[in-house]
Each structure stands twice: as C-alpha cells, then as structure tokens.
Motif scaffolding. Sequence first.
Motif, mmCIF file in Angstrom:
data_model
loop_
_atom_site.group_PDB
_atom_site.id
_atom_site.type_symbol
_atom_site.label_atom_id
_atom_site.label_comp_id
_atom_site.label_asym_id
_atom_site.label_seq_id
_atom_site.Cartn_x
_atom_site.Cartn_y
_atom_site.Cartn_z
ATOM 1 N N PHE A 155 0.818 -1.212 0.000
ATOM 2 C CA PHE A 155 0.000 0.000 0.000
ATOM 3 C C PHE A 155 0.856 1.268 0.000
ATOM 4 C CE2 PHE A 155 -3.442 -2.790 1.763
ATOM 5 C CZ PHE A 155 -4.262 -2.700 0.632
ATOM 6 N N VAL A 156 1.937 1.287 0.746
ATOM 7 C CA VAL A 156 2.809 2.462 0.787
ATOM 8 C C VAL A 156 3.434 2.712 -0.582
ATOM 9 C CG1 VAL A 156 4.972 3.373 1.745
ATOM 10 C CG2 VAL A 156 3.258 2.375 3.261
ATOM 11 N N VAL A 157 3.932 1.664 -1.218
ATOM 12 C CA VAL A 157 4.538 1.825 -2.542
ATOM 13 C C VAL A 157 3.480 2.271 -3.554
ATOM 14 C CG1 VAL A 157 5.621 0.569 -4.457
ATOM 15 C CG2 VAL A 157 6.445 0.236 -2.125
ATOM 16 N N ALA A 158 2.288 1.694 -3.482
ATOM 17 C CA ALA A 158 1.218 2.082 -4.405
ATOM 18 C C ALA A 158 0.840 3.552 -4.232
ATOM 19 C CB ALA A 158 -0.005 1.190 -4.198
ATOM 20 N N ILE A 159 0.730 4.011 -2.999
ATOM 21 C CA ILE A 159 0.367 5.407 -2.739
ATOM 22 C C ILE A 159 1.476 6.350 -3.218
ATOM 23 C CG2 ILE A 159 -0.011 7.093 -0.886
ATOM 24 C CD1 ILE A 159 -1.520 4.817 0.592
ATOM 25 N N VAL A 160 2.729 5.999 -2.956
ATOM 26 C CA VAL A 160 3.847 6.833 -3.403
ATOM 27 C C VAL A 160 3.893 6.891 -4.928
ATOM 28 C CG1 VAL A 160 6.370 6.970 -3.491
ATOM 29 C CG2 VAL A 160 5.223 6.547 -1.313
ATOM 30 N N LEU A 161 3.725 5.765 -5.604
ATOM 31 C CA LEU A 161 3.736 5.755 -7.071
ATOM 32 C C LEU A 161 2.536 6.535 -7.636
ATOM 33 C CD1 LEU A 161 4.891 2.128 -7.895
ATOM 34 C CD2 LEU A 161 6.176 4.236 -8.136
ATOM 35 N N HIS A 162 1.381 6.375 -7.017
ATOM 36 C CA HIS A 162 0.212 7.111 -7.471
ATOM 37 C C HIS A 162 0.428 8.625 -7.297
ATOM 38 C CE1 HIS A 162 -3.929 7.956 -8.466
ATOM 39 N NE2 HIS A 162 -4.100 8.600 -7.303
ATOM 40 N N GLY A 163 1.003 9.011 -6.197
ATOM 41 C CA GLY A 163 1.317 10.420 -5.971
ATOM 42 C C GLY A 163 2.348 10.933 -6.971
ATOM 43 N N ALA A 164 3.336 10.119 -7.297
ATOM 44 C CA ALA A 164 4.357 10.535 -8.258
ATOM 45 C C ALA A 164 3.737 10.726 -9.644
ATOM 46 C CB ALA A 164 5.461 9.496 -8.316
ATOM 47 N N VAL A 165 2.835 9.840 -10.025
ATOM 48 C CA VAL A 165 2.168 9.991 -11.326
ATOM 49 C C VAL A 165 1.243 11.199 -11.317
ATOM 50 C CG1 VAL A 165 0.495 8.906 -12.887
ATOM 51 C CG2 VAL A 165 2.374 7.556 -11.942
ATOM 52 N N TYR A 166 0.524 11.375 -10.229
ATOM 53 C CA TYR A 166 -0.437 12.481 -10.118
ATOM 54 C C TYR A 166 0.244 13.831 -10.211
ATOM 55 C CZ TYR A 166 -4.241 15.341 -8.306
ATOM 56 O OH TYR A 166 -5.210 16.304 -8.151
ATOM 57 N N PHE A 167 1.429 13.952 -9.567
ATOM 58 C CA PHE A 167 2.158 15.218 -9.566
ATOM 59 C C PHE A 167 3.221 15.295 -10.691
ATOM 60 C CE2 PHE A 167 0.774 15.011 -5.057
ATOM 61 C CZ PHE A 167 0.005 16.150 -5.057
ATOM 62 N N ASN A 168 3.191 14.354 -11.613
ATOM 63 C CA ASN A 168 4.122 14.314 -12.766
ATOM 64 C C ASN A 168 5.587 14.340 -12.329
ATOM 65 O OD1 ASN A 168 2.078 14.212 -14.720
ATOM 66 N ND2 ASN A 168 1.847 16.454 -14.638
ATOM 67 N N LEU A 169 5.923 13.553 -11.368
ATOM 68 C CA LEU A 169 7.316 13.499 -10.889
ATOM 69 C C LEU A 169 8.132 12.485 -11.628
ATOM 70 C CD1 LEU A 169 6.774 13.841 -7.084
ATOM 71 C CD2 LEU A 169 7.535 15.577 -8.648
#
Length: 169
Positions: A155-169
């Motif tokens: 869940f932590v990795v999924a949330i971090v990856l989702h946040g990275a995609v959302y913020f275009n990182l």
Amino acid sequence: MPSASYVVKRYLEGTDDDNEIRYGWTATEEGISSYFVIFLSLLALVLILSKFLHDFPKLGSLLPEAGMTIIVGLIAGGFVHLSENQDQQDDDGNENKNAFEVAEGLLAFSSTTFFSALLPPIIFSSGYHLKKELFFRHIKPIVLYSCLGTLLSTFVVAIVLHGAVYFNL
C-alpha cells in the motif's frame, strides 16, 4: 574442450572468442595473481577466525560469525582504501598503477554477484541452522508480521507511485 591453462593463456592475451581486449589489472598475470593472493588470504583469515569463534563459545556468544566477517571486511577495505590513496599520490610508474587497479578491483562489487551467488547460501545456512522448536513456538507473530508487513509495504509503494504519477514526478 580446451584445457584450463589454454583458457587462462587466451584470457591473459586478450584473444578470447569475442576478440575482447583485456585492460587494467586483469590484463597481466601479476594483477590477477595479486588479486587472488589478497582474496584467498582474506578467506583464510575468515576461516581461521571462524574456527577460533567455534572453539571459544563465550566469544562466539558475544560476536556472531557474520559480524566477525563484516569486521574483517571493514578492516581489509580500510587497508585497501589507504593503499589506494598512497598509490594515487606517488603515481610514477606502472607498478603503482597496477597496484591501484588491483585495489580498485578489490573494492568493486557487483550487486548481481551478491544476489545470485552469495545471498542464496546465506539464506540456506540460516534456514538449515534454524531451531525448529523456536520457529514453531513463534509461528503466529512471524506469519502475522510477514503478511501485514507485505500488505503495508504494498500500500505504501502504491500510494507513493500514485502520488508521483499524479504530480508528474
């Protein structure tokens, strides 16, 4: 099938089947010999100290074998690093350059080598020497920790990856 001496001779000459030319300390017999002498000396030291730990149980209870191996590696790495710095300072000939390259080769370590060749025997040894009664006595916390830890990590990795995609990182 070619003999071992033929393969080593072709390797040292740089005339292997891929027509690769050998550079650095691997191109000379002296460099390869130095590397193996240092490596085998460290291996012998670790084996002797390991026997010493097994002969003295009090010392073995204070310092595990893996800890002793790490300490030997740190000390040897420190010596190699110090000799590498000295070789760089008085770089006036091929001998120092060859010693520098051997030191560089000793300090280089591939993660693929670790995960493919060194880690499986470590895991096997740990499993082989595991005390079954202790393992089965604590099976519930082990399974609970492994399952919950895996879920939490997922869940932590999924949330971090989702946040990275959302913020275009």
